[in-house]
Scaffold this motif. Structure first.
Motif, PDB file in Angstrom:
ATOM      1  N   CYS A 157       0.839  -1.203   0.000  1.00  0.00           N
ATOM      2  CA  CYS A 157       0.000   0.000   0.000  1.00  0.00           C
ATOM      3  C   CYS A 157       0.875   1.254   0.000  1.00  0.00           C
ATOM      4  CB  CYS A 157      -0.969  -0.011   1.179  1.00  0.00           C
ATOM      5  SG  CYS A 157      -0.229   0.320   2.784  1.00  0.00           S
ATOM      6  N   PHE A 208      -9.550   6.522   8.384  1.00  0.00           N
ATOM      7  CA  PHE A 208      -9.835   5.668   7.239  1.00  0.00           C
ATOM      8  C   PHE A 208      -9.996   4.223   7.710  1.00  0.00           C
ATOM      9  CE2 PHE A 208      -8.051   9.452   5.467  1.00  0.00           C
ATOM     10  CZ  PHE A 208      -8.712   9.625   4.265  1.00  0.00           C
ATOM     11  N   THR A 210      -9.105   1.356   6.492  1.00  0.00           N
ATOM     12  CA  THR A 210      -7.854   0.599   6.446  1.00  0.00           C
ATOM     13  C   THR A 210      -6.760   1.511   5.907  1.00  0.00           C
ATOM     14  OG1 THR A 210      -8.068  -0.209   4.159  1.00  0.00           O
ATOM     15  CG2 THR A 210      -9.155  -1.503   5.892  1.00  0.00           C
ATOM     16  N   GLU A 212      -4.868   0.820   3.587  1.00  0.00           N
ATOM     17  CA  GLU A 212      -4.869   0.695   2.135  1.00  0.00           C
ATOM     18  C   GLU A 212      -5.743   1.757   1.473  1.00  0.00           C
ATOM     19  OE1 GLU A 212      -3.269  -2.918   3.784  1.00  0.00           O
ATOM     20  OE2 GLU A 212      -5.166  -1.894   4.197  1.00  0.00           O
ATOM     21  N   ASP A 213      -6.693   2.315   2.232  1.00  0.00           N
ATOM     22  CA  ASP A 213      -7.580   3.352   1.685  1.00  0.00           C
ATOM     23  C   ASP A 213      -6.860   4.676   1.458  1.00  0.00           C
ATOM     24  OD1 ASP A 213      -9.745   1.679   1.639  1.00  0.00           O
ATOM     25  OD2 ASP A 213     -10.639   2.423   3.501  1.00  0.00           O
ATOM     26  N   LYS A 215      -4.400   7.312   0.072  1.00  0.00           N
ATOM     27  CA  LYS A 215      -3.678   7.496  -1.176  1.00  0.00           C
ATOM     28  C   LYS A 215      -2.866   8.787  -1.127  1.00  0.00           C
ATOM     29  CE  LYS A 215      -5.717   3.850  -2.804  1.00  0.00           C
ATOM     30  NZ  LYS A 215      -4.969   2.576  -2.915  1.00  0.00           N
ATOM     31  N   TYR A 218      -4.736  11.987  -1.506  1.00  0.00           N
ATOM     32  CA  TYR A 218      -5.466  12.500  -0.351  1.00  0.00           C
ATOM     33  C   TYR A 218      -4.580  13.418   0.481  1.00  0.00           C
ATOM     34  CZ  TYR A 218      -8.863   8.750  -1.300  1.00  0.00           C
ATOM     35  OH  TYR A 218      -9.784   7.922  -1.879  1.00  0.00           O
ATOM     36  N   GLN A 246     -15.818   4.711  12.910  1.00  0.00           N
ATOM     37  CA  GLN A 246     -15.336   3.531  12.178  1.00  0.00           C
ATOM     38  C   GLN A 246     -15.202   2.328  13.119  1.00  0.00           C
ATOM     39  OE1 GLN A 246     -15.392   3.598   9.014  1.00  0.00           O
ATOM     40  NE2 GLN A 246     -13.821   4.885   8.029  1.00  0.00           N
ATOM     41  N   PRO A 258     -16.619   4.744   3.413  1.00  0.00           N
ATOM     42  CA  PRO A 258     -15.678   4.681   2.289  1.00  0.00           C
ATOM     43  C   PRO A 258     -14.701   5.842   2.324  1.00  0.00           C
ATOM     44  CG  PRO A 258     -17.832   5.429   1.543  1.00  0.00           C
ATOM     45  CD  PRO A 258     -17.997   5.020   2.983  1.00  0.00           C
ATOM     46  N   PRO A 259     -13.538   5.697   1.706  1.00  0.00           N
ATOM     47  CA  PRO A 259     -12.508   6.742   1.773  1.00  0.00           C
ATOM     48  C   PRO A 259     -12.973   8.091   1.224  1.00  0.00           C
ATOM     49  CG  PRO A 259     -11.904   5.009   0.207  1.00  0.00           C
ATOM     50  CD  PRO A 259     -13.053   4.497   1.000  1.00  0.00           C
TER      51      PRO A 259
END
Length: 329
Positions: A157, A208, A210, A212-213, A215, A218, A246, A258-259
């Motif tokens: 990630c 977030f 995870t 992985e969300d 980026k 962002y 969350q 969601p992100p």
């Protein structure tokens, strides 16, 4: 062998491109994998590959891969491939462990292969061993080689990669971003964006679902908001609220946010206060080097430049701050 590996470092493409979409590993080997396989098959350097137990090698701490994140599900296709072939066709790279005790080797490249062999050893295939090549590389060379491999993996990630870069810039490149960017074949702006992601507050990361969300794009949107004291406080407060929500959703109260929703809420929280013309911090390499004050028709800069400053990083920081000041004026 070290000379051959250094040849890989000098000839493989390092264009910083994002990972390709995930494809079955046995069907789409990277060029690094292809070179390692050919070395192993040819028994170059007059030495056959070494067969070792996974427990004999400690994973080198400079590798960006998140070791606890490896699991049988994420490595399923690799486990099945290795089981069918009776071992890992693509060798891992190890070096002698300077702190050798029970683990005489350090694993530099091949964390997933090591995990797969270890899992198979504990699940019906105790006879399998890890096919390894011993190399003699410096920490910086080992970092570059691991980076080349991991850029081609879809399961690394962006946050893990960014954090490894944040550690590496000081550990291997004396804190000079331009040296690191050149060594890795990245532009200074690419590296700066990755480092900005690594420097996001833990509250924001925790908002977030995870890691992985998260980026790089962002952090490009959130970092300017975090540089203003009042906006930062509002954004982090909202991040804490989202993080708590969350956790409640993860416990069974609903699906995770969601992100895109998290990003929107964080930006809205920072925008609730009216913009003012307060000073904007100028940051380069994570260090405050001055302030900018937007005014009608002009921007006042107050910058302290060290004699050994990384000028590429400095100019990139000044450009970013001037653009922010223009928007605030």
């Amino acid at each position: 062998m070290a000379g051959l590996i250094r040849d890989i470092l000098s000839t493989l493409s390092r264009d910083g491109a994002p990972a390709r979409p995930a494809v079955a590993e046995q069907d789409a080997l990277s060029r690094l994998d292809e070179r390692l396989t050919s070395f192993s098959q040819a028994a170059l350097d007059s030495r056959a590959p070494l067969l070792i137990r996974p427990a004999e090698c400690a994973v080198w701490d400079g590798n960006p891969r998140d070791q606890p994140g490896l699991n049988p599900d994420s490595c399923r296709s690799l486990i099945e491939s290795i089981a069918a072939e009776g071992g890992n066709r693509i060798p891992v790279l190890v070096r002698h462990n300077p702190d050798a005790s029970e683990q005489p080797y350090q694993l530099l490249v091949g964390s997933r292969r090591r995990f797969a062999i270890d899992w198979l050893n504990h699940n019906g295939r105790p006879e399998l061993r890890l096919n390894a090549l011993i190399v003699d590389l410096s920490d910086e060379e080992a970092f570059r080689l691991a980076d080349i491999e991991n850029r081609e993996r879809a399961d690394i990630c962006e946050l893990d990669r960014a954090r490894s870069y944040q550690q590496a810039v000081d550990r291997f490149y004396g804190g000079v971003q331009s040296r690191m960017a050149e060594a890795l074949g990245l532009s200074n702006s690419q590296l700066s964006r990755l480092l900005a992601l690594a420097q996001l507050p833990e509250e924001v990361i925790g908002a977030f679902a995870t890691k992985e969300d998260l980026k790089v794009r962002y952090s490009e949107l959130l970092t300017p908001l975090l540089r203003r004291a009042e906006q930062r406080a509002d954004l982090i407060s909202e991040a804490r609220r989202i993080g708590q929500e969350q956790q409640e959703r993860a416990a069974g109260a609903g699906s995770m946010l969601p992100p895109a929703t998290v990003l929107s809420r964080l930006r809205e929280a920072a925008a609730r206060r009216p913009r003012d013309t307060s000073d904007i911090e100028i940051l380069a390499g994570g260090e405050r080097i001055g302030r900018a004050r937007p005014a009608k028709g002009s921007i006042m800069l107050d910058v302290t430049i060290a004699s050994d400053a990384d000028l590429d990083a400095l100019f990139a920081a000044l450009k970013e701050t001037i653009l922010m000041a223009r928007a605030a004026a």
